[in-house]
Design a protein around this motif. Structure first.
Motif, PDB file in Angstrom:
ATOM      1  N   SER A  39      -5.069   2.550   4.201  1.00 12.82           N
ATOM      2  CA  SER A  39      -5.225   3.929   3.752  1.00 12.82           C
ATOM      3  C   SER A  39      -4.145   4.828   4.338  1.00 12.82           C
ATOM      4  CB  SER A  39      -6.610   4.458   4.124  1.00 12.82           C
ATOM      5  OG  SER A  39      -6.788   4.451   5.540  1.00 12.82           O
ATOM      6  N   LYS A  40      -3.785   4.585   5.599  1.00 10.37           N
ATOM      7  CA  LYS A  40      -2.742   5.394   6.227  1.00 10.37           C
ATOM      8  C   LYS A  40      -1.387   5.110   5.589  1.00 10.37           C
ATOM      9  CE  LYS A  40      -0.737   6.667  10.697  1.00 10.37           C
ATOM     10  NZ  LYS A  40      -0.774   6.459  12.164  1.00 10.37           N
ATOM     11  N   LEU A  41      -1.109   3.845   5.301  1.00  7.61           N
ATOM     12  CA  LEU A  41       0.140   3.489   4.644  1.00  7.61           C
ATOM     13  C   LEU A  41       0.207   4.116   3.255  1.00  7.61           C
ATOM     14  CD1 LEU A  41       0.348  -0.283   5.654  1.00  7.61           C
ATOM     15  CD2 LEU A  41       1.813   1.565   6.476  1.00  7.61           C
ATOM     16  N   TRP A  99       0.827  -1.201   0.000  1.00  8.30           N
ATOM     17  CA  TRP A  99       0.000   0.000   0.000  1.00  8.30           C
ATOM     18  C   TRP A  99       0.869   1.262   0.000  1.00  8.30           C
ATOM     19  CZ3 TRP A  99      -5.033  -0.252  -0.959  1.00  8.30           C
ATOM     20  CH2 TRP A  99      -5.694  -1.473  -0.728  1.00  8.30           C
ATOM     21  N   THR A 100       1.980   1.213   0.721  1.00  9.49           N
ATOM     22  CA  THR A 100       2.898   2.349   0.728  1.00  9.49           C
ATOM     23  C   THR A 100       3.562   2.512  -0.632  1.00  9.49           C
ATOM     24  OG1 THR A 100       3.344   2.001   3.088  1.00  9.49           O
ATOM     25  CG2 THR A 100       4.912   3.350   1.869  1.00  9.49           C
ATOM     26  N   LEU A 101       3.930   1.404  -1.255  1.00 10.64           N
ATOM     27  CA  LEU A 101       4.533   1.468  -2.585  1.00 10.64           C
ATOM     28  C   LEU A 101       3.565   2.090  -3.587  1.00 10.64           C
ATOM     29  CD1 LEU A 101       6.373  -1.990  -2.861  1.00 10.64           C
ATOM     30  CD2 LEU A 101       7.175   0.174  -1.897  1.00 10.64           C
ATOM     31  N   ALA A 102       2.279   1.741  -3.448  1.00 14.54           N
ATOM     32  CA  ALA A 102       1.270   2.336  -4.331  1.00 14.54           C
ATOM     33  C   ALA A 102       1.198   3.842  -4.113  1.00 14.54           C
ATOM     34  CB  ALA A 102      -0.098   1.698  -4.079  1.00 14.54           C
ATOM     35  N   GLY A 103       1.307   4.271  -2.856  1.00 18.40           N
ATOM     36  CA  GLY A 103       1.295   5.693  -2.554  1.00 18.40           C
ATOM     37  C   GLY A 103       2.517   6.408  -3.113  1.00 18.40           C
ATOM     38  N   GLY A 122       2.870   7.042   1.889  1.00 14.36           N
ATOM     39  CA  GLY A 122       3.660   6.908   0.670  1.00 14.36           C
ATOM     40  C   GLY A 122       3.509   8.108  -0.236  1.00 14.36           C
ATOM     41  N   VAL A 123       2.272   8.573  -0.405  1.00 11.50           N
ATOM     42  CA  VAL A 123       2.018   9.752  -1.238  1.00 11.50           C
ATOM     43  C   VAL A 123       2.711  10.978  -0.649  1.00 11.50           C
ATOM     44  CG1 VAL A 123       0.258  11.336  -2.097  1.00 11.50           C
ATOM     45  CG2 VAL A 123      -0.178   8.877  -2.113  1.00 11.50           C
ATOM     46  N   ALA A 124       2.602  11.149   0.670  1.00 12.75           N
ATOM     47  CA  ALA A 124       3.175  12.321   1.328  1.00 12.75           C
ATOM     48  C   ALA A 124       4.694  12.359   1.182  1.00 12.75           C
ATOM     49  CB  ALA A 124       2.790  12.331   2.805  1.00 12.75           C
ATOM     50  N   VAL A 125       5.347  11.228   1.389  1.00 14.77           N
ATOM     51  CA  VAL A 125       6.811  11.181   1.273  1.00 14.77           C
ATOM     52  C   VAL A 125       7.241  11.449  -0.160  1.00 14.77           C
ATOM     53  CG1 VAL A 125       8.830   9.674   1.406  1.00 14.77           C
ATOM     54  CG2 VAL A 125       7.165   9.695   3.265  1.00 14.77           C
TER      55      VAL A 125
END
Length: 211
Positions: free
Chosen positions: A110-112, A41-45, A116-119
């Motif tokens: 969703s948080k993960l 999920w983080t990678l997707a972000g 990812g998007v934020a970073v």
């Protein structure tokens, strides 16, 4: 775009993406702390954030940033401060505490994803990469749309491969890092690198504004 130009782009991007920047460090740390399935999920972000930067670059924001350097440097400083905040959080994390709380407090998908998007968005150098690096491999005498499409797909394939490598590497080292304070020390190393990157961004902005 000639095949030789595309191969040069692929080789260059391969080594650039391998550099442990904020995205790769986040993939590594989350793969270590939360496992592969959660980190997807983080990678997707992270990928989503890069897509946003790419769209902004191609749509002309990069040109506007050159006309409003002060505002753009201020934006870079905001991104740097956010990276420094993430670094401070990682530095304060203790391996034992993180593992003991993992069963009770696990980030939601969703948080993960949002992290990812934020970073990804907090690194303004991405827009400089897309705005300055991509055009060097585009033949102006040929239709640019298909060329940008090939470059974009190639970039994201390479970037995703490296993100997966960093994520899997983090998970593979988890058992070894559970011994003693190894996990805490690694979190501090990751945090220190985040802070160094933030300082580098702030230094670049100060040099640009005062130079």
């Amino acid at each position: 775009m000639a095949v030789s130009q595309w191969l040069l782009f692929v080789v260059s991007t391969f080594f650039i993406s391998a550099t442990p920047g904020p995205n790769m460090l986040l993939a590594f740390q989350y793969g270590l702390n939360y496992g592969f399935k959660k980190t997807v999920w983080t990678l997707a972000g992270l990928t989503c954030g890069l897509v946003i930067w790419l769209v902004l670059s191609i749509s002309g924001v990069a040109v506007l940033s050159q006309k409003m350097p002060v505002a753009f440097e201020a934006f870079k400083c905001m991104g740097a401060l956010y990276l420094a905040y993430l670094g401070w959080q990682a530095w304060q994390s203790k391996g034992s505490e993180m593992q003991s709380d993992a069963e009770h407090v696990v980030p939601t998908p969703s948080k993960l994803f949002r992290m990812g998007v934020a970073v990804s968005l907090s690194n303004p150098k991405a827009i400089l990469f897309f705005a300055a690096f991509f055009p060097k491999f585009v033949d102006a005498s040929l239709p640019q749309g298909p060329q940008y499409l090939v470059l974009t797909l190639s970039f994201f394939v390479i970037e995703t491969i490296w993100q997966l490598i960093y994520t899997v590497s983090g998970k593979a080292l988890a058992a070894w890092l559970q011994q003693g304070r190894r996990l805490q020390n690694l979190n501090r190393v990751c945090g220190a690198i985040f802070i160094v990157i933030a300082i580098s961004l702030l230094w670049d902005s100060a040099h640009t504004l005062l130079g």
